[in-house]
Design an enzyme around this catalytic site. Structure first.
Site, PDB file in Angstrom:
ATOM      1  N   GLY A  35       0.849  -1.187   0.000  1.00  0.00           N
ATOM      2  CA  GLY A  35       0.000   0.000   0.000  1.00  0.00           C
ATOM      3  C   GLY A  35       0.881   1.233   0.000  1.00  0.00           C
ATOM      4  O   GLY A  35       2.109   1.115   0.022  1.00  0.00           O
ATOM      5  N   MET A  84       2.364   5.088   1.433  1.00  0.00           N
ATOM      6  CA  MET A  84       2.886   5.530   2.733  1.00  0.00           C
ATOM      7  C   MET A  84       1.719   5.872   3.663  1.00  0.00           C
ATOM      8  O   MET A  84       0.681   6.353   3.212  1.00  0.00           O
ATOM      9  CB  MET A  84       3.791   6.741   2.555  1.00  0.00           C
ATOM     10  CG  MET A  84       5.095   6.348   1.885  1.00  0.00           C
ATOM     11  SD  MET A  84       6.256   7.687   1.808  1.00  0.00           S
ATOM     12  CE  MET A  84       6.629   7.939   3.536  1.00  0.00           C
ATOM     13  N   PHE A  85       1.882   5.611   4.926  1.00  0.00           N
ATOM     14  CA  PHE A  85       0.895   5.857   5.990  1.00  0.00           C
ATOM     15  C   PHE A  85      -0.318   4.925   5.916  1.00  0.00           C
ATOM     16  O   PHE A  85      -1.323   5.175   6.578  1.00  0.00           O
ATOM     17  CB  PHE A  85       0.384   7.308   5.984  1.00  0.00           C
ATOM     18  CG  PHE A  85       1.481   8.327   5.958  1.00  0.00           C
ATOM     19  CD1 PHE A  85       2.239   8.567   7.091  1.00  0.00           C
ATOM     20  CD2 PHE A  85       1.768   9.030   4.807  1.00  0.00           C
ATOM     21  CE1 PHE A  85       3.264   9.501   7.070  1.00  0.00           C
ATOM     22  CE2 PHE A  85       2.792   9.958   4.776  1.00  0.00           C
ATOM     23  CZ  PHE A  85       3.536  10.193   5.910  1.00  0.00           C
ATOM     24  N   SER A  86      -0.253   3.854   5.140  1.00  0.00           N
ATOM     25  CA  SER A  86      -1.408   2.957   5.047  1.00  0.00           C
ATOM     26  C   SER A  86      -1.431   1.932   6.178  1.00  0.00           C
ATOM     27  O   SER A  86      -2.402   1.185   6.303  1.00  0.00           O
ATOM     28  CB  SER A  86      -1.437   2.263   3.680  1.00  0.00           C
ATOM     29  OG  SER A  86      -0.284   1.469   3.495  1.00  0.00           O
ATOM     30  N   GLY A  87      -0.371   1.891   6.993  1.00  0.00           N
ATOM     31  CA  GLY A  87      -0.355   0.959   8.124  1.00  0.00           C
ATOM     32  C   GLY A  87       0.343  -0.360   7.826  1.00  0.00           C
ATOM     33  O   GLY A  87       0.107  -1.354   8.517  1.00  0.00           O
ATOM     34  N   GLU A  98       9.928  -2.494   4.524  1.00  0.00           N
ATOM     35  CA  GLU A  98      10.492  -1.640   3.462  1.00  0.00           C
ATOM     36  C   GLU A  98      11.124  -2.483   2.358  1.00  0.00           C
ATOM     37  O   GLU A  98      12.225  -2.190   1.865  1.00  0.00           O
ATOM     38  CB  GLU A  98      11.510  -0.648   4.056  1.00  0.00           C
ATOM     39  CG  GLU A  98      10.962   0.243   5.149  1.00  0.00           C
ATOM     40  CD  GLU A  98       9.917   1.258   4.677  1.00  0.00           C
ATOM     41  OE1 GLU A  98       9.686   1.369   3.452  1.00  0.00           O
ATOM     42  OE2 GLU A  98       9.317   1.925   5.535  1.00  0.00           O
ATOM     43  N   ALA A  99      10.410  -3.525   1.956  1.00  0.00           N
ATOM     44  CA  ALA A  99      10.941  -4.471   0.970  1.00  0.00           C
ATOM     45  C   ALA A  99      11.254  -3.811  -0.363  1.00  0.00           C
ATOM     46  O   ALA A  99      12.122  -4.276  -1.108  1.00  0.00           O
ATOM     47  CB  ALA A  99       9.945  -5.607   0.760  1.00  0.00           C
ATOM     48  N   GLN A 100      10.565  -2.697  -0.672  1.00  0.00           N
ATOM     49  CA  GLN A 100      10.793  -2.042  -1.975  1.00  0.00           C
ATOM     50  C   GLN A 100      12.223  -1.540  -2.128  1.00  0.00           C
ATOM     51  O   GLN A 100      12.701  -1.361  -3.238  1.00  0.00           O
ATOM     52  CB  GLN A 100       9.799  -0.884  -2.176  1.00  0.00           C
ATOM     53  CG  GLN A 100      10.100   0.395  -1.407  1.00  0.00           C
ATOM     54  CD  GLN A 100       9.655   0.353   0.057  1.00  0.00           C
ATOM     55  OE1 GLN A 100       8.992  -0.585   0.467  1.00  0.00           O
ATOM     56  NE2 GLN A 100      10.012   1.370   0.832  1.00  0.00           N
ATOM     57  N   CYS A 122      -6.717   9.654   2.241  1.00  0.00           N
ATOM     58  CA  CYS A 122      -6.323  10.733   1.324  1.00  0.00           C
ATOM     59  C   CYS A 122      -6.415  12.067   2.062  1.00  0.00           C
ATOM     60  O   CYS A 122      -7.478  12.406   2.603  1.00  0.00           O
ATOM     61  CB  CYS A 122      -7.233  10.726   0.105  1.00  0.00           C
ATOM     62  SG  CYS A 122      -6.949  12.128  -0.998  1.00  0.00           S
TER      63      CYS A 122
HETATM   64  P1  ADP Z   1       3.270   2.587   6.584  1.00  0.00           P
HETATM   65  O1  ADP Z   1       4.245   1.556   7.077  1.00  0.00           O
HETATM   66  O2  ADP Z   1       2.269   2.016   5.609  1.00  0.00           O
HETATM   67  O3  ADP Z   1       3.921   3.810   6.022  1.00  0.00           O
HETATM   68  P2  ADP Z   1       2.687   2.949   9.391  1.00  0.00           P
HETATM   69  O4  ADP Z   1       2.239   1.607   9.864  1.00  0.00           O
HETATM   70  O5  ADP Z   1       4.109   3.338   9.689  1.00  0.00           O
HETATM   71  O6  ADP Z   1       2.394   3.070   7.815  1.00  0.00           O
HETATM   72  O7  ADP Z   1       1.774   4.100   9.987  1.00  0.00           O
HETATM   73  C1  ADP Z   1       0.376   4.081   9.919  1.00  0.00           C
HETATM   74  C2  ADP Z   1      -0.138   5.206  10.816  1.00  0.00           C
HETATM   75  O8  ADP Z   1       0.126   6.467  10.218  1.00  0.00           O
HETATM   76  C3  ADP Z   1      -1.642   5.221  11.029  1.00  0.00           C
HETATM   77  O9  ADP Z   1      -2.049   4.342  12.041  1.00  0.00           O
HETATM   78  C4  ADP Z   1      -1.905   6.663  11.414  1.00  0.00           C
HETATM   79  O10 ADP Z   1      -1.816   6.860  12.807  1.00  0.00           O
HETATM   80  C5  ADP Z   1      -0.745   7.428  10.776  1.00  0.00           C
HETATM   81  N1  ADP Z   1      -1.166   8.320   9.707  1.00  0.00           N
HETATM   82  C6  ADP Z   1      -0.710   9.577   9.490  1.00  0.00           C
HETATM   83  N2  ADP Z   1      -1.263  10.117   8.387  1.00  0.00           N
HETATM   84  C7  ADP Z   1      -2.121   9.208   7.880  1.00  0.00           C
HETATM   85  C8  ADP Z   1      -3.011   9.181   6.744  1.00  0.00           C
HETATM   86  N3  ADP Z   1      -3.137  10.207   5.918  1.00  0.00           N
HETATM   87  N4  ADP Z   1      -3.738   8.050   6.526  1.00  0.00           N
HETATM   88  C9  ADP Z   1      -3.640   7.001   7.381  1.00  0.00           C
HETATM   89  N5  ADP Z   1      -2.821   6.972   8.463  1.00  0.00           N
HETATM   90  C10 ADP Z   1      -2.065   8.061   8.720  1.00  0.00           C
HETATM   91 MG    MG Z   2       6.298   1.417   7.014  1.00  0.00          MG
END
Ligand code: ADP
Ligand code: MG
Length: 202
Positions: free
Chosen positions: A25, A27-30, A101-103, A157
């Site tokens: 997914g 960035m920031f998708s969890g 961060e496999a990418q 978004c």
């Molecule tokens: P990823 O590894 O996909 O980058 P993380 O697991 O490190 O994501 O972080 C997810 C967290 O980021 C969410 O639980 C939320 O608290 C935070 N976050 C900040 N901005 C957003 C956003 N725009 N959409 C969803 N989560 C966000």
């Molecule tokens: Mg991450």
């Protein structure tokens, strides 16, 4: 019982446990949260495990996998997919291997993950499916194809509140790899991403 359960993998576990799971997914998708959640459950089950990240990702900590919410777990930093495999081969048998961060890994990662899964290891890989230009990122396409299970997550978004599939770069250069968080990238839904790109090019 499945036929494969009768075979013992080099890991000492039934070979039937071997599988490849991919969490992807924008960035920031969890992705990191989900990876850490699966790893924690494996820890609760007392399974021998190890978490890896590429030497590229030192945003929050040198030796920990850290989510944007600052959830963290110790990890082993490796410079390449071969180094990851060598580390796994050299240590005690593992039941679960996590990779964040496999990418950022080289093109050898899909083979290395398949080989570990073949040997009975549950391999959980998290990474960006697309780069900031919306192009499939590094070894992720092959990993997605090889995986038994793929989880596609979405961020929120920041323009529309909808499910975001794209990571839009708002500052920095045009290298594919530019480390950063909210200062550099915002998650956008498709039409918001297309609009942002059009504005950028106008
Ligand atoms: P990823 O590894 O996909 O980058 P993380 O697991 O490190 O994501 O972080 C997810 C967290 O980021 C969410 O639980 C939320 O608290 C935070 N976050 C900040 N901005 C957003 C956003 N725009 N959409 C969803 N989560 C966000
Ligand atoms: Mg991450």
């Amino acid at each position: 019982m499945h036929a494969t359960d009768q075979f013992t993998a080099p890991s000492g576990l039934p070979a039937g446990e071997g599988r490849l799971e991919v969490v992807c997914g924008p960035m920031f998708s969890g992705k990191t949260e989900e990876l850490l959640r699966r790893i924690r459950r494996a820890q609760i089950a007392n399974l021998p495990l190890e978490l890896f990240k590429p030497a590229t990702d030192i945003r929050y900590a040198e030796k920990e996998v850290v989510s944007h919410d600052r959830n963290a777990m110790p990890s082993t930093v490796v410079a390449s997919s071969q180094a990851l495999l060598q580390h796994v081969n050299a240590g005690p048998p593992l039941a679960v291997v996590g990779v964040d961060e496999a990418q950022f890994f080289d093109d050898g990662l899909p083979d290395v993950c398949s080989a570990m899964a073949d040997r009975g290891i549950r391999v959980i890989v998290a990474g960006l499916d697309l780069d900031y230009e919306g192009r499939p990122f590094g070894p992720m396409p092959l990993l997605l194809a090889l995986a038994e299970e793929v989880t596609k997550l979405h961020a929120v978004c920041v323009e529309t509140g909808r499910a975001a599939h794209f990571s839009h770069r708002i500052s920095g250069g045009d290298n594919q790899v530019e480390l950063g968080a909210q200062d550099r990238y915002i998650p956008l839904a498709r039409h918001a991403y297309v609009a942002a790109k059009e504005e950028e090019n106008s």
